[in-house]
Every structure is written in C-alpha cells, then in structure tokens.
Motif scaffolding. Structure first.
Motif, PDB file in Angstrom:
ATOM      1  N   HIS A  11     -12.040  31.273 -13.884  1.00  0.00           N
ATOM      2  CA  HIS A  11     -13.189  31.543 -15.223  1.00  0.00           C
ATOM      3  C   HIS A  11     -13.604  29.922 -15.292  1.00  0.00           C
ATOM      4  N   ALA A  12     -13.298  28.828 -14.780  1.00  0.00           N
ATOM      5  CA  ALA A  12     -13.517  27.503 -15.314  1.00  0.00           C
ATOM      6  C   ALA A  12     -12.483  26.422 -13.693  1.00  0.00           C
ATOM      7  N   GLY A  13     -13.315  25.452 -13.247  1.00  0.00           N
ATOM      8  CA  GLY A  13     -12.685  24.956 -12.400  1.00  0.00           C
ATOM      9  C   GLY A  13     -13.153  24.519 -11.675  1.00  0.00           C
ATOM     10  N   PRO A  14     -13.129  24.127 -10.556  1.00  0.00           N
ATOM     11  CA  PRO A  14     -14.042  24.498  -9.154  1.00  0.00           C
ATOM     12  C   PRO A  14     -15.396  25.340  -9.015  1.00  0.00           C
ATOM     13  N   LEU A  15     -15.980  25.544  -7.688  1.00  0.00           N
ATOM     14  CA  LEU A  15     -16.643  26.664  -7.530  1.00  0.00           C
ATOM     15  C   LEU A  15     -16.234  27.517  -7.502  1.00  0.00           C
ATOM     16  N   GLN A  16     -14.803  27.703  -6.419  1.00  0.00           N
ATOM     17  CA  GLN A  16     -14.177  28.285  -5.766  1.00  0.00           C
ATOM     18  C   GLN A  16     -12.838  27.703  -5.728  1.00  0.00           C
ATOM     19  N   TYR A  17     -11.886  28.330  -5.714  1.00  0.00           N
ATOM     20  CA  TYR A  17     -10.060  27.847  -5.341  1.00  0.00           C
ATOM     21  C   TYR A  17     -10.267  29.218  -3.647  1.00  0.00           C
ATOM     22  N   ALA A  18     -10.073  27.968  -2.286  1.00  0.00           N
ATOM     23  CA  ALA A  18      -9.744  28.523  -0.980  1.00  0.00           C
ATOM     24  C   ALA A  18      -8.469  28.464  -1.074  1.00  0.00           C
ATOM     25  N   GLY A  19      -7.399  29.201  -0.530  1.00  0.00           N
ATOM     26  CA  GLY A  19      -6.239  29.076   0.495  1.00  0.00           C
ATOM     27  C   GLY A  19      -4.956  29.341  -0.300  1.00  0.00           C
ATOM     28  N   ARG A  20      -4.367  30.274  -0.410  1.00  0.00           N
ATOM     29  CA  ARG A  20      -3.458  30.476  -1.328  1.00  0.00           C
ATOM     30  C   ARG A  20      -3.017  29.570  -2.410  1.00  0.00           C
ATOM     31  N   ASP A  21      -2.221  27.968  -1.432  1.00  0.00           N
ATOM     32  CA  ASP A  21      -1.958  27.152  -2.287  1.00  0.00           C
ATOM     33  C   ASP A  21      -2.561  26.980  -3.119  1.00  0.00           C
ATOM     34  N   ALA A  22      -4.108  26.972  -3.533  1.00  0.00           N
ATOM     35  CA  ALA A  22      -5.475  26.603  -4.927  1.00  0.00           C
ATOM     36  C   ALA A  22      -4.576  27.551  -5.549  1.00  0.00           C
ATOM     37  N   VAL A  23      -4.712  28.782  -5.293  1.00  0.00           N
ATOM     38  CA  VAL A  23      -4.457  30.014  -5.885  1.00  0.00           C
ATOM     39  C   VAL A  23      -2.887  29.790  -6.422  1.00  0.00           C
ATOM     40  N   ARG A  24      -2.043  29.048  -5.633  1.00  0.00           N
ATOM     41  CA  ARG A  24      -1.174  29.273  -6.498  1.00  0.00           C
ATOM     42  C   ARG A  24      -1.107  28.499  -7.721  1.00  0.00           C
ATOM     43  N   GLU A  25      -1.190  26.549  -7.824  1.00  0.00           N
ATOM     44  CA  GLU A  25      -1.860  26.014  -8.638  1.00  0.00           C
ATOM     45  C   GLU A  25      -2.384  26.688 -10.004  1.00  0.00           C
ATOM     46  N   VAL A  26      -3.568  27.487  -9.482  1.00  0.00           N
ATOM     47  CA  VAL A  26      -3.969  27.738 -10.306  1.00  0.00           C
ATOM     48  C   VAL A  26      -3.372  28.769 -11.771  1.00  0.00           C
ATOM     49  N   CYS A  27      -2.328  29.757 -10.656  1.00  0.00           N
ATOM     50  CA  CYS A  27      -1.185  30.227 -11.569  1.00  0.00           C
ATOM     51  C   CYS A  27       0.038  29.345 -12.647  1.00  0.00           C
ATOM     52  N   ALA A  28       0.317  29.089 -11.679  1.00  0.00           N
ATOM     53  CA  ALA A  28       1.358  27.597 -12.188  1.00  0.00           C
ATOM     54  C   ALA A  28       0.889  26.811 -13.460  1.00  0.00           C
ATOM     55  N   GLU A  29      -0.055  27.067 -13.907  1.00  0.00           N
ATOM     56  CA  GLU A  29      -0.977  26.106 -14.702  1.00  0.00           C
ATOM     57  C   GLU A  29      -1.126  27.412 -15.806  1.00  0.00           C
ATOM     58  N   GLY A  30      -1.795  28.656 -15.533  1.00  0.00           N
ATOM     59  CA  GLY A  30      -0.921  29.468 -16.554  1.00  0.00           C
ATOM     60  C   GLY A  30       0.264  30.066 -16.510  1.00  0.00           C
ATOM     61  N   LEU A  31       1.154  30.104 -15.824  1.00  0.00           N
ATOM     62  CA  LEU A  31       2.678  30.186 -16.318  1.00  0.00           C
ATOM     63  C   LEU A  31       2.941  29.566 -17.233  1.00  0.00           C
ATOM     64  N   LYS A  32       2.122  28.553 -17.669  1.00  0.00           N
ATOM     65  CA  LYS A  32       3.122  27.320 -18.176  1.00  0.00           C
ATOM     66  C   LYS A  32       3.479  27.639 -19.712  1.00  0.00           C
ATOM     67  N   THR A  33       2.314  29.004 -20.319  1.00  0.00           N
ATOM     68  CA  THR A  33       2.145  29.012 -21.690  1.00  0.00           C
ATOM     69  C   THR A  33       2.835  30.658 -21.081  1.00  0.00           C
ATOM     70  N   PRO A  34       3.839  31.154 -22.007  1.00  0.00           N
ATOM     71  CA  PRO A  34       4.639  32.567 -22.111  1.00  0.00           C
ATOM     72  C   PRO A  34       3.064  33.503 -22.171  1.00  0.00           C
ATOM     73  N   ALA A  35       3.157  34.438 -21.457  1.00  0.00           N
ATOM     74  CA  ALA A  35       1.672  35.659 -22.097  1.00  0.00           C
ATOM     75  C   ALA A  35       1.970  36.063 -21.038  1.00  0.00           C
ATOM     76  N   THR A  36       1.704  37.695 -21.598  1.00  0.00           N
ATOM     77  CA  THR A  36       1.421  39.311 -20.871  1.00  0.00           C
ATOM     78  C   THR A  36      -0.187  39.131 -19.440  1.00  0.00           C
ATOM     79  N   PHE A  37      -0.265  40.239 -19.403  1.00  0.00           N
ATOM     80  CA  PHE A  37      -1.073  40.019 -18.318  1.00  0.00           C
ATOM     81  C   PHE A  37      -1.449  42.021 -18.157  1.00  0.00           C
ATOM     82  N   THR A  38      -2.059  42.589 -18.337  1.00  0.00           N
ATOM     83  CA  THR A  38      -2.440  43.742 -18.147  1.00  0.00           C
ATOM     84  C   THR A  38      -3.756  43.882 -17.426  1.00  0.00           C
ATOM     85  N   THR A  39      -3.929  45.580 -16.781  1.00  0.00           N
ATOM     86  CA  THR A  39      -4.983  45.663 -16.512  1.00  0.00           C
ATOM     87  C   THR A  39      -4.959  47.117 -16.223  1.00  0.00           C
TER      88      THR A  39
END
Length: 252
Positions: A167-195
């Motif tokens: 949704h935000a940030g750089p043009l793309q996040y490439a590689g598992r480590d980069a995506v891990r940082e995004v997920c780690a930031e998101g998990l700082k706030t308790p949340a539910t995620f459904t699809t």
C-alpha cells in the motif's frame, strides 16, 4: 524366465537403435499397447503398433536414452508378465525421471510372445481443486498467524524471491527479508486479517488468488477497520505453496 529377460532386453536395445524389425519381433498380431500419448483406449493390432515407432526413433536419434534400470518377471507355464523402469529422455531429463513399463506375454507356438505393453510416466501435475484448497489453507493460516503475532509462521509461506507491491513505501519490496520487515511493522499493532471472499485458480504449480483483504487493527485511538484490493500469485515447490508476488492497493 531367462528367455523372457533376453526378449525384453533385445526389445529395449532395438528401440534405442531404431531397429523396427526387432522391435516388432516377438509381438502378437493382436497386441494392445497403452502408450504415453493418446489414443486413450490404446493402440490395437501389430500394424497400428508399428506406426507408433518412426517418430519415436527420430526423437531417439537426437540424443535421448532408452535404458533398462530394473526388470522383474513372473512366469507361469504359458502366461507371464514383467514390469520395468527405464531411463527415457534427454540427458538433462533422466537423472530422476523414469519410464514405467509393464509387459504381458503368452506362450504361442512354443515361444513367448508380447500381447500387451503399458508405458507411462508418473503424472506429477497438481489437480486444480487440490492446489486451490491448499492455497486457501495458506490464506487461512495467515489469519491465524496474524492474530497470534507469529512473524516466523507468516514467513513460512513467503518465497525467497517474492516481490510485493504494498500500500505504501517504495515502488516494490523484493525478497523475503524486505517483506518480513513490512510484516514485522504491521504486527506491532494487534490486528485481525481475513480474506473471506478470495477467488483462487490453480493450474499445476502456479495459483492466483484475488479479492478484498479485511483488516481490523486495535490502535491507541480505538479500532480501525480497512478493506483493500489484493492479487497474489503462489508457486508450489519443495516447501509447499509459497507467495511469489502480491499487489495491494486502495481505490483512489
């Protein structure tokens, strides 16, 4: 059984050499062959059996192998069968790939004669319903892991070479480590995620899922709910189904 073994070994050598006369020898006029290509109800009769070989011989001549790996034979007084594994393919295909062969024989006029052949390769395609169900399990698992704040668990289904459009940030996040940082930031706030309404289509080792992500976050300012569009691509490999690309967006 030595006679049958010699017959099959002679046939294998003739196939590899493109020796049609020897390939046809020791086969009955009413032979039925279930081959790798169609027709699905089999090739029936020696004349039809003969017609299947010229194209195969041309392919063999380009450098393919046709070699016995194992052979087992069971014989009665006038009926026998054998099953074998063969290397059949180009050099870069035969390390693990094996052609499966079953041969049925009858003793006619005092000699063993092939009346049935069945050739096949293992079918390694993943049925679409199986793949679609497995990807749905990945999405449901993300719901569970997000609620538990389990970052390592979330990363288990993320491919090392993933590319994510967030949704935000750089043009793309490439590689598992980069995506891990995004997920780690998101998990700082308790949340539910459904699809709940995602559509999933799987074909063999690739699958695409798309739909609306529902996220509810418990912030210091209270509950925040959001919906966003998501398209995800999964690939099946040794580690199971893993995300290789996702594209997330809000309408503007």
């Amino acid at each position: 059984m030595d006679e049958i073994r010699e017959l099959i070994e002679r046939w294998v050598a003739a196939v590899h050499a493109g020796d049609l006369a020897t390939v046809l020898a020791d086969h009955s006029e009413d032979i039925v062959m279930f081959d790798v290509p169609p027709p699905y109800d089999g090739v029936r009769g020696l004349a039809a059996y003969e017609e299947t070989w010229p194209g195969f011989f041309e392919w063999q001549a380009t450098g393919a192998s046709f070699e016995l790996v194992s052979l087992e034979i069971t014989a009665g007084s006038d009926v026998a069968f054998a099953f074998a594994l063969l290397k059949c393919g180009m050099p870069d295909e035969t390390a693990d790939r094996r052609l499966r062969l079953t041969i049925g024989l009858r003793k006619l006029d005092g000699r063993w004669t092939v009346t049935h052949e069945h050739h096949s390769f293992p079918h390694d395609e993943i049925p679409s319903p199986v793949g679609e169900s497995a990807v749905r399990e990945v999405l449901d698992d993300w719901t569970t892991k997000t609620a538990a704040g389990d970052l390592d668990g979330l990363m288990g289904s993320i491919a090392p070479d993933v590319v994510s459009y967030e949704h935000a940030g750089p043009l793309q996040y490439a590689g598992r480590d980069a995506v891990r940082e995004v997920c780690a930031e998101g998990l700082k706030t308790p949340a539910t995620f459904t699809t709940p309404d995602h559509t999933i289509i799987a074909r063999n080792d690739l699958a695409v899922a798309w739909g609306i992500d529902h996220v509810t976050a418990e912030t210091d300012d209270g509950r925040v709910e959001s919906e966003s569009r998501a398209t995800r691509v999964f690939r099946h490999g040794p580690e199971g189904w893993q995300l290789i690309h996702q594209h997330l967006s809000f309408p503007r």
